[in-house]
Design an enzyme around this catalytic site. Structure first.
Site, PDB file in Angstrom:
ATOM      1  N   HIS A  46       0.870  -1.182   0.000  1.00 16.01           N
ATOM      2  CA  HIS A  46       0.000   0.000   0.000  1.00 16.01           C
ATOM      3  C   HIS A  46       0.902   1.227   0.000  1.00 16.01           C
ATOM      4  O   HIS A  46       1.141   1.842   1.043  1.00 16.01           O
ATOM      5  CB  HIS A  46      -0.910  -0.019   1.230  1.00 16.01           C
ATOM      6  CG  HIS A  46      -1.963   1.038   1.225  1.00 16.01           C
ATOM      7  ND1 HIS A  46      -3.233   0.813   1.712  1.00 16.01           N
ATOM      8  CD2 HIS A  46      -1.957   2.327   0.808  1.00 16.01           C
ATOM      9  CE1 HIS A  46      -3.953   1.924   1.591  1.00 16.01           C
ATOM     10  NE2 HIS A  46      -3.191   2.855   1.041  1.00 16.01           N
ATOM     11  N   GLU A  76      -2.495  -1.667  -3.268  1.00 20.01           N
ATOM     12  CA  GLU A  76      -3.594  -0.918  -2.671  1.00 20.01           C
ATOM     13  C   GLU A  76      -3.264   0.571  -2.687  1.00 20.01           C
ATOM     14  O   GLU A  76      -2.099   0.956  -2.681  1.00 20.01           O
ATOM     15  CB  GLU A  76      -3.801  -1.338  -1.210  1.00 20.01           C
ATOM     16  CG  GLU A  76      -4.091  -2.803  -0.997  1.00 20.01           C
ATOM     17  CD  GLU A  76      -4.229  -3.151   0.476  1.00 20.01           C
ATOM     18  OE1 GLU A  76      -4.804  -4.205   0.770  1.00 20.01           O
ATOM     19  OE2 GLU A  76      -3.756  -2.364   1.330  1.00 20.01           O
ATOM     20  N   THR A 113      -3.576   4.576   9.153  1.00 23.10           N
ATOM     21  CA  THR A 113      -3.946   3.364   8.427  1.00 23.10           C
ATOM     22  C   THR A 113      -5.358   3.541   7.888  1.00 23.10           C
ATOM     23  O   THR A 113      -6.082   4.450   8.306  1.00 23.10           O
ATOM     24  CB  THR A 113      -3.852   2.127   9.345  1.00 23.10           C
ATOM     25  OG1 THR A 113      -4.076   0.944   8.575  1.00 23.10           O
ATOM     26  CG2 THR A 113      -4.864   2.206  10.477  1.00 23.10           C
ATOM     27  N   HIS A 204      -7.716  -6.164   7.351  1.00 25.05           N
ATOM     28  CA  HIS A 204      -7.468  -5.125   8.349  1.00 25.05           C
ATOM     29  C   HIS A 204      -7.655  -5.693   9.754  1.00 25.05           C
ATOM     30  O   HIS A 204      -8.749  -6.071  10.157  1.00 25.05           O
ATOM     31  CB  HIS A 204      -8.353  -3.894   8.188  1.00 25.05           C
ATOM     32  CG  HIS A 204      -7.710  -2.666   8.773  1.00 25.05           C
ATOM     33  ND1 HIS A 204      -6.856  -1.849   8.065  1.00 25.05           N
ATOM     34  CD2 HIS A 204      -7.756  -2.154  10.018  1.00 25.05           C
ATOM     35  CE1 HIS A 204      -6.422  -0.877   8.828  1.00 25.05           C
ATOM     36  NE2 HIS A 204      -6.941  -1.049  10.028  1.00 25.05           N
TER      37      HIS A 204
END
EC number: 2.6.99.2
Length: 260
Positions: A46, A76, A113, A204
């Site tokens: 990410h 991501e 996050t 997550h």
């Protein structure tokens, strides 16, 4: 054709540790390779505009590694984040590397996050042309969503292939010992997505502690993306043994599921 739920290891935290000293250790590529050696089905990154962890050259090298090793590469990120010095933008990275999967996430620059999914009614008009462009590169498109998201049928019409369920709320409830109700909501959302032809991923705050319960309750999850917990556990257990423990959980709690 069918497969069991797949594990994609997010290696962002390896890059965080490396960047804290400004040198090349630990080596993100070596860590990703070890995860693949252990049996991981894919690698996730990410990249963020501030390059706090994964950097452009990491993405290029990981793309080459995953193709050479025959596993999936999942990138991501927020497609609306503007390019800037040191960050060419999510779409430019994906155009250059053509990952197997692009997971679009509506995170802001200052977020520590990801903590929420897309609002399809509000953000759909902006997403549609981006989805079209990404799919022209041969990439699968997944959208990061909240449990109980509305507009799944619209997402399918736009050409979205999968959703990724944001599992943070489940992890919190599991830790508190009261996850039954939220698990039912996740299961319902997964079924609604599958009913309109969308595959379901999840990620997550999933961990060895809560993953089995989640997969036992939520049907036909195709892929879980796990990073923070896995890397944290690996500090005590070792990286390869930790990845193998996750694979054991996947093998023990769910049968083969249909590919989408």
């Amino acid at each position: 054709m069918s497969q069991r739920t797949r594990l994609s290891v997010n290696v962002n935290k390896i890059a965080v540790l490396r960047n804290s000293r400004g040198h090349g250790a630990p080596d993100v590529i070596r860590a990703a390779s070890a995860c693949i050696d252990a049996g991981a089905h894919g690698i996730t990154v990410h990249p963020r505009p501030d390059a706090r962890h994964i950097r452009h050259d990491d993405v290029i090298r990981l793309s080459a590694l995953t193709r050479a090793r025959g596993v999936e590469f999942n990138i991501e990120g927020n497609p609306f984040a503007e390019p800037r010095a040191g960050y060419c933008g999510l779409l430019a990275l994906c155009r250059e590397t053509r990952p197997h999967q692009v997971t679009l996430v509506p995170d802001g620059d200052q977020q520590i996050t990801s903590d929420h999914g897309f609002d399809f009614a509000r953000e759909g008009p902006g997403l549609r042309p981006l989805i079209d462009e990404i799919k022209q590169w041969g990439c699968r498109v997944s959208l990061f969503v909240d449990v109980n998201v509305t507009g799944l049928a619209d997402a399918a019409i736009w050409g979205v292939d999968r959703i990724e369920l944001y599992t943070g709320p489940y992890a919190e409830m599991h830790h508190a010992g009261c996850s039954d109700a939220v698990l039912r909501e996740f299961a319902t959302t997964a079924r609604l997505a599958q009913d309109v032809g969308l595959g379901v991923n999840a990620g997550h705050d999933l961990s060895q502690t809560n993953l089995g319960v989640f997969l036992g309750a939520v049907p036909d999850v195709l892929e879980v993306s796990i990073g923070h917990a896995l890397i944290s556990e690996a500090l005590y257990e070792g990286l390869i043994p930790t990845v193998r423990r996750y694979l054991d959980i996947l093998d023990s709690v769910n049968p083969a599921v249909s590919m989408r």
